[in-house]
Motif scaffolding. Structure first.
Motif, short mmCIF file in Angstrom:
data_model
loop_
_atom_site.label_atom_id
_atom_site.label_comp_id
_atom_site.label_asym_id
_atom_site.label_seq_id
_atom_site.Cartn_x
_atom_site.Cartn_y
_atom_site.Cartn_z
N ILE A 58 30.52 64.62 -42.49
CA ILE A 58 30.67 63.65 -41.97
C ILE A 58 30.39 62.37 -42.10
N LYS A 59 31.32 61.65 -42.19
CA LYS A 59 30.88 60.45 -42.55
C LYS A 59 30.44 59.18 -40.60
N ILE A 60 29.27 58.18 -41.38
CA ILE A 60 28.73 57.83 -40.70
C ILE A 60 28.91 55.98 -40.78
N MET A 61 29.62 55.47 -39.96
CA MET A 61 30.30 54.25 -39.54
C MET A 61 29.66 52.90 -39.42
N ARG A 62 29.75 51.42 -39.32
CA ARG A 62 29.39 51.20 -38.11
C ARG A 62 29.99 49.99 -37.99
N GLU A 63 29.60 49.34 -37.10
CA GLU A 63 31.22 48.53 -36.98
C GLU A 63 30.32 46.82 -36.52
N ASP A 64 31.36 46.00 -36.98
CA ASP A 64 30.79 44.63 -36.87
C ASP A 64 31.32 44.01 -35.54
N LYS A 65 30.51 42.76 -35.71
CA LYS A 65 30.60 41.60 -34.16
C LYS A 65 32.16 41.72 -34.17
N ASP A 66 33.35 41.55 -35.34
CA ASP A 66 34.90 41.55 -35.38
C ASP A 66 35.20 43.05 -35.19
N GLU A 67 34.52 43.17 -34.32
CA GLU A 67 35.45 45.33 -34.21
C GLU A 67 36.09 45.60 -36.13
N GLY A 68 35.49 45.52 -36.57
CA GLY A 68 35.31 45.94 -38.04
C GLY A 68 34.08 46.83 -38.14
N GLU A 69 35.20 48.01 -39.13
CA GLU A 69 34.17 49.16 -39.84
C GLU A 69 33.69 49.34 -41.19
N LEU A 70 32.27 49.42 -40.66
CA LEU A 70 31.95 49.94 -42.73
C LEU A 70 31.36 51.02 -42.84
N LEU A 71 31.29 51.77 -43.65
CA LEU A 71 30.79 52.82 -43.98
C LEU A 71 29.65 53.24 -45.08
N LEU A 72 28.69 53.92 -43.38
CA LEU A 72 27.22 53.16 -44.26
C LEU A 72 26.93 54.81 -45.06
N TYR A 73 27.31 56.14 -45.26
CA TYR A 73 26.81 56.99 -46.17
C TYR A 73 27.81 58.45 -45.82
N PHE A 74 27.72 59.59 -45.37
CA PHE A 74 27.93 60.49 -45.42
C PHE A 74 26.78 62.11 -45.94
N ILE A 75 26.78 61.84 -44.66
CA ILE A 75 25.93 63.72 -44.80
C ILE A 75 26.35 65.12 -44.81
N GLU A 76 26.06 66.12 -45.19
CA GLU A 76 26.69 66.98 -45.80
C GLU A 76 25.90 68.29 -45.20
N LYS A 77 26.36 69.62 -45.80
CA LYS A 77 25.48 70.46 -45.50
C LYS A 77 24.21 71.22 -45.64
N GLY A 78 23.28 70.40 -45.05
CA GLY A 78 22.08 70.63 -44.77
C GLY A 78 21.26 69.41 -44.23
N ASP A 79 22.19 68.38 -44.12
CA ASP A 79 21.90 67.13 -43.66
C ASP A 79 21.50 67.20 -41.97
#
Length: 212
Positions: free
Chosen positions: A54-75
């Motif tokens: 699963i990828k964890i995304m953050r949204e900025d004030k201008d509606e853009g997105e940024l990938l923060l990190y991935f989580i995998e099995k056991g996370d």
């Protein structure tokens, strides 16, 4: 369900905790591209990833997105832990990178297990620490790495997560994840192809070499 939970967490948790997980968890299957957590939602249960990514995304004030990190099995996701325990709205978006499944744990059990099981307490604290380290890497990449280095690192991480050198993402999807434009990504990918690092196919990108 029993064997899936044991396979993912049997080496981490005590047998008694595994038995409780099997008894009270709700299993949720997902497919690549599914939106699992949306920004602004209240999180009632904490997800434990049984398999997939699963990828964890953050949204900025201008509606853009940024990938923060991935989580995998056991996370699990530190942001989810914070929001569920504090009864706060989610500040991240979670999107399935691959198909997989989650064990959903009620928030009440999370608090109970912190005092009951040492393995659970260590798991939660390690999850915070691991996600913080990944967040710092994401910040460093954004602040100090050139876009071509960020893009190559991103492709390598996707290849690792998917256990394949074939990356099934469009240029636009990669641009969203790196919070840049499709034109920039397309230009850099063409440069990578000219350097022999990747092969641009009609529907995917093939990673040929990991170093520039």
């Amino acid at each position: 369900m029993n064997h899936v939970i044991r396979e993912a967490y049997g080496a981490v948790f005590e047998d008694a905790l595994i038995e409780e997980l099997i008894e009270i968890s709700t299993i949720y299957d997902f497919e690549e591209g599914d939106k699992l957590i949306e920004i602004g939602e209240y999180i009632k249960k904490m997800p434990l990833l049984l398999h997939g990514a699963i990828k964890i995304m953050r949204e900025d004030k201008d509606e853009g997105e940024l990938l923060l990190y991935f989580i995998e099995k056991g996370d699990t996701c530190a942001f989810t832990l914070i929001c569920s325990l504090g009864e706060k709205r989610s500040e991240i978006r979670a999107i399935a990178e691959t198909s997989g499944s989650l064990a959903m744990v009620p928030v009440s059990k999370m608090e109970e297990w912190m005092g009951k099981y040492r393995s659970w307490r260590n798991f939660v604290l390690n999850s915070y620490n691991n996600r913080l380290s990944e967040m710092l890497v994401a910040v460093d990449n954004l602040a100090f790495m050139k876009m071509d280095d960020r893009l190559l690192s991103h492709l390598q991480e996707k290849a690792k997560i998917n256990n394949s050198t074939i990356i099934n993402n469009t240029h636009q999807e990669i641009a969203y994840e790196l919070n840049t434009s499709r034109v920039v990504i397309s230009r850099l990918l063409k440069s990578f192809e000219n350097d022999g690092l990747i092969r641009l196919n009609r529907k995917n990108i093939e990673l040929l070499h990991s170093e520039k």
